[in-house]
Design a protein around this motif. Sequence first.
Motif, short mmCIF file in Angstrom:
data_model
loop_
_atom_site.label_atom_id
_atom_site.label_comp_id
_atom_site.label_asym_id
_atom_site.label_seq_id
_atom_site.Cartn_x
_atom_site.Cartn_y
_atom_site.Cartn_z
N GLU A 193 3.40 -9.49 -13.54
CA GLU A 193 3.08 -8.88 -15.01
C GLU A 193 4.08 -7.86 -15.35
OE1 GLU A 193 -0.67 -6.39 -16.78
OE2 GLU A 193 -1.07 -7.51 -14.76
N PRO A 194 4.61 -7.91 -16.39
CA PRO A 194 5.73 -6.98 -16.99
C PRO A 194 4.96 -5.63 -16.93
CG PRO A 194 5.47 -9.06 -18.30
CD PRO A 194 4.39 -9.13 -17.59
N GLY A 195 5.70 -4.55 -16.49
CA GLY A 195 5.21 -3.20 -16.45
C GLY A 195 4.54 -2.93 -15.26
N ALA A 196 4.14 -3.72 -14.56
CA ALA A 196 3.17 -3.45 -13.09
C ALA A 196 3.98 -3.44 -12.02
CB ALA A 196 2.11 -4.49 -13.33
N ALA A 197 3.49 -2.82 -11.06
CA ALA A 197 4.15 -2.69 -9.64
C ALA A 197 2.83 -2.70 -8.71
CB ALA A 197 5.12 -1.69 -9.33
N ALA A 198 3.27 -3.12 -7.41
CA ALA A 198 2.01 -3.07 -6.46
C ALA A 198 2.64 -2.71 -5.06
CB ALA A 198 1.26 -4.43 -6.53
N VAL A 199 1.73 -2.27 -4.26
CA VAL A 199 2.24 -2.48 -2.89
C VAL A 199 0.90 -2.91 -1.96
CG1 VAL A 199 1.79 0.36 -2.71
CG2 VAL A 199 3.11 -0.90 -0.88
N SER A 200 1.24 -3.37 -0.90
CA SER A 200 -0.11 -3.80 -0.36
C SER A 200 0.16 -4.02 1.27
CB SER A 200 -0.44 -5.33 -0.67
OG SER A 200 -1.56 -5.85 -0.17
N ALA A 201 -1.14 -3.59 2.05
CA ALA A 201 -0.92 -3.78 3.58
C ALA A 201 -2.13 -4.70 4.08
CB ALA A 201 -1.01 -2.22 4.13
N PRO A 202 -2.15 -5.27 5.10
CA PRO A 202 -3.09 -6.07 5.62
C PRO A 202 -4.43 -5.43 6.21
CG PRO A 202 -1.32 -6.15 7.24
CD PRO A 202 -0.83 -5.35 5.88
N ILE A 203 -5.52 -5.99 6.12
CA ILE A 203 -6.58 -5.44 6.77
C ILE A 203 -6.91 -6.30 7.80
CG2 ILE A 203 -9.04 -4.72 6.69
CD1 ILE A 203 -8.61 -3.73 3.77
N TYR A 204 -7.00 -5.84 9.16
CA TYR A 204 -7.39 -6.59 10.17
C TYR A 204 -8.64 -5.96 10.40
CZ TYR A 204 -2.78 -8.63 10.96
OH TYR A 204 -1.74 -9.05 10.78
N ASN A 205 -9.75 -7.06 11.22
CA ASN A 205 -11.30 -6.47 11.52
C ASN A 205 -11.09 -6.13 13.03
OD1 ASN A 205 -11.10 -9.01 13.04
ND2 ASN A 205 -12.71 -9.90 11.78
N ARG A 206 -12.10 -5.63 13.73
CA ARG A 206 -12.09 -5.22 15.09
C ARG A 206 -11.73 -6.23 15.92
NH1 ARG A 206 -17.87 -2.24 15.27
NH2 ARG A 206 -18.21 -3.45 13.64
N ALA A 207 -11.84 -7.60 15.67
CA ALA A 207 -11.43 -8.65 16.42
C ALA A 207 -10.17 -9.06 16.11
CB ALA A 207 -12.38 -10.01 16.21
N HIS A 208 -9.36 -8.35 15.50
CA HIS A 208 -7.82 -8.25 15.02
C HIS A 208 -7.46 -9.84 14.34
CE1 HIS A 208 -3.85 -6.84 15.04
NE2 HIS A 208 -3.29 -7.77 15.38
N LYS A 209 -8.60 -10.10 13.22
CA LYS A 209 -8.23 -11.04 12.50
C LYS A 209 -8.27 -10.51 11.24
CE LYS A 209 -11.10 -15.10 10.54
NZ LYS A 209 -12.12 -15.74 10.49
N LEU A 210 -7.29 -11.22 10.39
CA LEU A 210 -6.58 -10.85 9.07
C LEU A 210 -7.87 -11.20 8.06
CD1 LEU A 210 -4.50 -9.69 7.09
CD2 LEU A 210 -3.95 -12.29 7.05
N VAL A 211 -8.46 -10.08 7.59
CA VAL A 211 -9.66 -10.53 6.64
C VAL A 211 -9.46 -10.26 5.17
CG1 VAL A 211 -11.37 -10.24 8.15
CG2 VAL A 211 -10.49 -8.11 6.85
N ALA A 212 -8.11 -9.28 4.76
CA ALA A 212 -7.89 -9.10 3.24
C ALA A 212 -6.87 -8.13 3.46
CB ALA A 212 -9.14 -8.10 2.79
N ALA A 213 -6.22 -8.19 2.23
CA ALA A 213 -5.16 -7.56 1.57
C ALA A 213 -5.59 -6.15 0.81
CB ALA A 213 -3.99 -8.09 0.89
N LEU A 214 -5.16 -4.96 1.18
CA LEU A 214 -5.20 -3.65 0.55
C LEU A 214 -4.31 -3.25 -0.45
CD1 LEU A 214 -7.15 -1.26 0.07
CD2 LEU A 214 -5.81 -0.07 1.99
N GLY A 215 -4.43 -3.56 -1.78
CA GLY A 215 -3.42 -3.40 -3.00
C GLY A 215 -3.46 -1.99 -3.63
N VAL A 216 -2.56 -1.69 -3.88
CA VAL A 216 -2.28 -0.31 -4.68
C VAL A 216 -1.50 -0.75 -5.93
CG1 VAL A 216 -1.52 2.14 -4.85
CG2 VAL A 216 -2.53 1.25 -2.66
N SER A 217 -1.73 -0.49 -7.08
CA SER A 217 -1.11 -1.10 -8.47
C SER A 217 -1.10 0.20 -9.41
CB SER A 217 -1.55 -2.46 -8.89
OG SER A 217 -3.13 -2.29 -9.14
N GLY A 218 -0.01 0.17 -10.06
CA GLY A 218 0.23 0.84 -11.17
C GLY A 218 1.35 0.48 -11.93
N PRO A 219 1.49 1.33 -13.12
CA PRO A 219 2.68 1.07 -13.99
C PRO A 219 3.84 1.28 -13.44
CG PRO A 219 1.00 2.60 -14.93
CD PRO A 219 0.60 2.55 -13.67
N SER A 220 5.01 0.48 -13.44
CA SER A 220 6.24 0.37 -12.71
C SER A 220 7.16 1.44 -12.80
CB SER A 220 6.99 -1.17 -12.93
OG SER A 220 7.08 -1.27 -14.34
#
Length: 247
Positions: A193-220
């Motif tokens: 998307e023009p004008g948008a930027a984001a950074v993301s990190a993985p979320i692992y549960n206690r069994a060390h299974k990837l369950v989600a991505a945590l994203g932070v987004s805002g104007p570029s």
Amino acid sequence: MDDTKLTVRAVERALDILSLFTDETELSLTEIAAKTELHKSTVHRLLASLEGKGYLVRNAETEKYRIGFRIWELAANMSQSDDPGVLLQPEMERLRDSLGETISLYVRDGNERIRIQAVQSNQAIRRVAPIGARLPLSVGASSKVLIAFAEPDEQAQLLQELEWASPADRDAFVGQLGDIRRLGYATSIEEREPGAAAVSAPIYNRAHKLVAALGVSGPSNRLTLEKMKEHAMLIIEGANRMGKMLK
């Protein structure tokens, strides 16, 4: 066709209609018929049933349908202990207050990612992230995370199946995966998307299974690459805290 098969087909069609409202707020009978490729008379009968049971509501002025209160009643009975979107919201709000940007939670569904929770930035100019939005896995920081940290076989299958704007886009995407795994986070600037930027990190549960991505987004122009690098450790730490809350 026997009565059982007719009943099952009717249920499937009714669910197909309800599924349309994941992307649309209101739809007319004509629009629903076009999207489901069903005859208007069939759609009319199904809509009457769904409206009668409270799953849809018809606007008398526009004659368009929207989700009814019965859907919200069902959603309210979801187990909060099993719903990461509900469970992690306080931590997402804490991260939003720390970084000042919109925080989103994404999970993978097939070859797409779904935003299952979002906490909007309090700043006047901000990135608005609607919950329930389906986005392609071939672009964006959270897409990179969900692929980079997937199991090798799963990752290889996704990279083969996904649709890419061009071979160069695929090569550029794949070329970033090693660095993303090494750094523990991914970034994107105006990729989706023009004008948008984001950074993301993985979320692992206690069994060390990837369950989600945590994203932070805002104007570029505010969430620059330098700023994302500054935020990266806070985001990774936030993702780690959230992961410890999940079974």
